[in-house]
Enzyme design. Sequence first.
Site, PDB file in Angstrom:
ATOM      1  CG  HIS A  95      18.094   5.492  36.383  1.00 39.94           C
ATOM      2  ND1 HIS A  95      18.637   4.800  35.326  1.00 39.94           N
ATOM      3  CD2 HIS A  95      17.134   4.688  36.890  1.00 39.94           C
ATOM      4  CE1 HIS A  95      18.024   3.632  35.201  1.00 39.94           C
ATOM      5  NE2 HIS A  95      17.111   3.541  36.141  1.00 39.94           N
TER       6      HIS A  95
ATOM      7  CG  ASP B 240      16.116  10.907  33.309  1.00 39.05           C
ATOM      8  OD1 ASP B 240      14.980  10.627  32.893  1.00 39.05           O
ATOM      9  OD2 ASP B 240      16.836  10.081  33.914  1.00 39.05           O
TER      10      ASP B 240
ATOM     11  CD  GLN C 175      10.679   7.388  37.997  1.00 37.07           C
ATOM     12  OE1 GLN C 175       9.481   7.434  38.227  1.00 37.07           O
ATOM     13  NE2 GLN C 175      11.295   6.246  37.752  1.00 37.07           N
TER      14      GLN C 175
ATOM     15  CE  LYS D 115      11.203   4.570  33.871  1.00 36.76           C
ATOM     16  NZ  LYS D 115      11.466   3.624  34.949  1.00 36.76           N
TER      17      LYS D 115
ATOM     18  CB  CYS E 114      18.912   1.671  38.031  1.00 35.01           C
ATOM     19  SG  CYS E 114      18.379   0.088  37.426  1.00 35.01           S
TER      20      CYS E 114
HETATM   21  N1  PMP Z   1      15.906   7.798  34.443  1.00 34.40           N
HETATM   22  C1  PMP Z   1      15.191   7.591  35.550  1.00 34.40           C
HETATM   23  C2  PMP Z   1      15.101   8.669  36.598  1.00 34.40           C
HETATM   24  C3  PMP Z   1      14.541   6.368  35.725  1.00 34.40           C
HETATM   25  O1  PMP Z   1      13.840   6.153  36.843  1.00 34.40           O
HETATM   26  C4  PMP Z   1      14.641   5.376  34.717  1.00 34.40           C
HETATM   27  C5  PMP Z   1      13.972   4.032  34.856  1.00 34.40           C
HETATM   28  N2  PMP Z   1      13.938   3.490  36.113  1.00 34.40           N
HETATM   29  C6  PMP Z   1      15.402   5.672  33.590  1.00 34.40           C
HETATM   30  C7  PMP Z   1      16.012   6.890  33.480  1.00 34.40           C
HETATM   31  C8  PMP Z   1      15.599   4.680  32.506  1.00 34.40           C
HETATM   32  O2  PMP Z   1      14.397   4.353  31.860  1.00 34.40           O
HETATM   33  P1  PMP Z   1      14.401   3.185  30.787  1.00 34.40           P
HETATM   34  O3  PMP Z   1      14.932   1.975  31.474  1.00 34.40           O
HETATM   35  O4  PMP Z   1      12.976   3.047  30.381  1.00 34.40           O
HETATM   36  O5  PMP Z   1      15.283   3.638  29.670  1.00 34.40           O
END
Ligand code: PMP
Length: 404
Positions: free
Chosen positions: A120, A197, A200, A223, A364
């Site tokens: 991401h 990270d 997910q 999430k 993203c």
């Molecule tokens: N890493 C991953 C794999 C994500 O899917 C996301 C959110 N879509 C993020 C990081 C970022 O999360 P946040 O916008 O809550 O900081």
Amino acid sequence: MALPSDIYKDFPFFTQHGKQPIIYLDNAATTHKPQVVIDALVDFYTTSYGTVHRGVYTSGEHATTLYEDARATVAAFIGADTDEIIFTKNATEGINTVAYAWALHTLQPGDEILLSQYEHHANLLPWQRIAQARDAFIRFIPLNADGTLNLSTLDELVTPVTKLIAVSALSNVTGARTDLARIKQSADRVGAKMLVDAAQLIAHDTVNVHELAIDFLVFSGHKVYGPTGIGVLYCKRATMHEMQPFQVGGGTVFQATYTDATYLEGPHRFEAGTPAIAAAIGLAAALRYLQKFSMRDIKVHEARLTRTAIDALTQFPAITCIGPMDELKEQGHILTFVVRGFHPHDVAAFLSERGIAVRAGHHCAQPLAEMLGIGASVRISFAIYNKLEDVHALVSALKSLLKS
Ligand code: PMP
């Protein structure tokens, strides 16, 4: 034991005005909140509100206790020690904290950061900035055609100049899982740090940082059925000692003069200013709520929904699903697809008119979308409150789209 079929009733969003307002299939973006989380926020603001680590009056002390108890709840949830948990705004801020509090002053020119091709933007852009600032390089673990990571060249990619491996535990686009243990083996061979990270993964499987033996792990509260504005950075105690304060100010200081300051040790060193107290308390309520269920049951439930969706969508010649289908049928909660002849945004708009919320775009992860040669796509993603009926509604709406 299966998850209760009326679990959605714990989530007031789905029962407002006596009926489900929408079929919500965008849980990889954010999840709805159970009543216990909303109650925890309201209770805190109503009965116990105060700031933390400052007030010697009762409500200040009570707020401090609740906030620090929330840290302990988070720690227990991921198998960490309490003083290894730093509260952040979200996963993104957690990764930026590692980038600026650790990597910026640790990396030397020529050092390498290893990422995967399915990161991401949150786990790509901070490293681009650090690599530029330190004359370091970013390398990437490549993808297989099905969107899983190709680890066959891992041992060539990880060399003595690799100082950090930062990977997502689960791709937010292909839904593929990362073999974290295999990557950790390579990291250990050269003494590289490892960041996971878990944005997910956190709501969908057990996470144990001590078993993974990694240095850093991040996730966002929103999430995992918690409030927005709160995230977690787990940092191994020994590695936290190598970090310099990144944002400084009230709450981080041991002693300050007009010209200099010394900083606290431990997580408070990295929590500058008044933190998101209520959100941290809400996150703890969300994690306690989730612990009422077994992660195994959650996985089985979400995989069943994913399998049903895959089986149905792959029947449409015009629909191409992206990702490792067999793996997703076993343990998935994300499914991404494209519909020939329809732009993903048009698919999402068509579904929205029929009360179904899905995500369309590059999610993203723009470089990944280009690498997969699909540009934008449609993504559905499940949570504990989704039902088989939600999948049936999606399939029937897609049928109408294809007849239109
Ligand atoms: N890493 C991953 C794999 C994500 O899917 C996301 C959110 N879509 C993020 C990081 C970022 O999360 P946040 O916008 O809550 O900081």
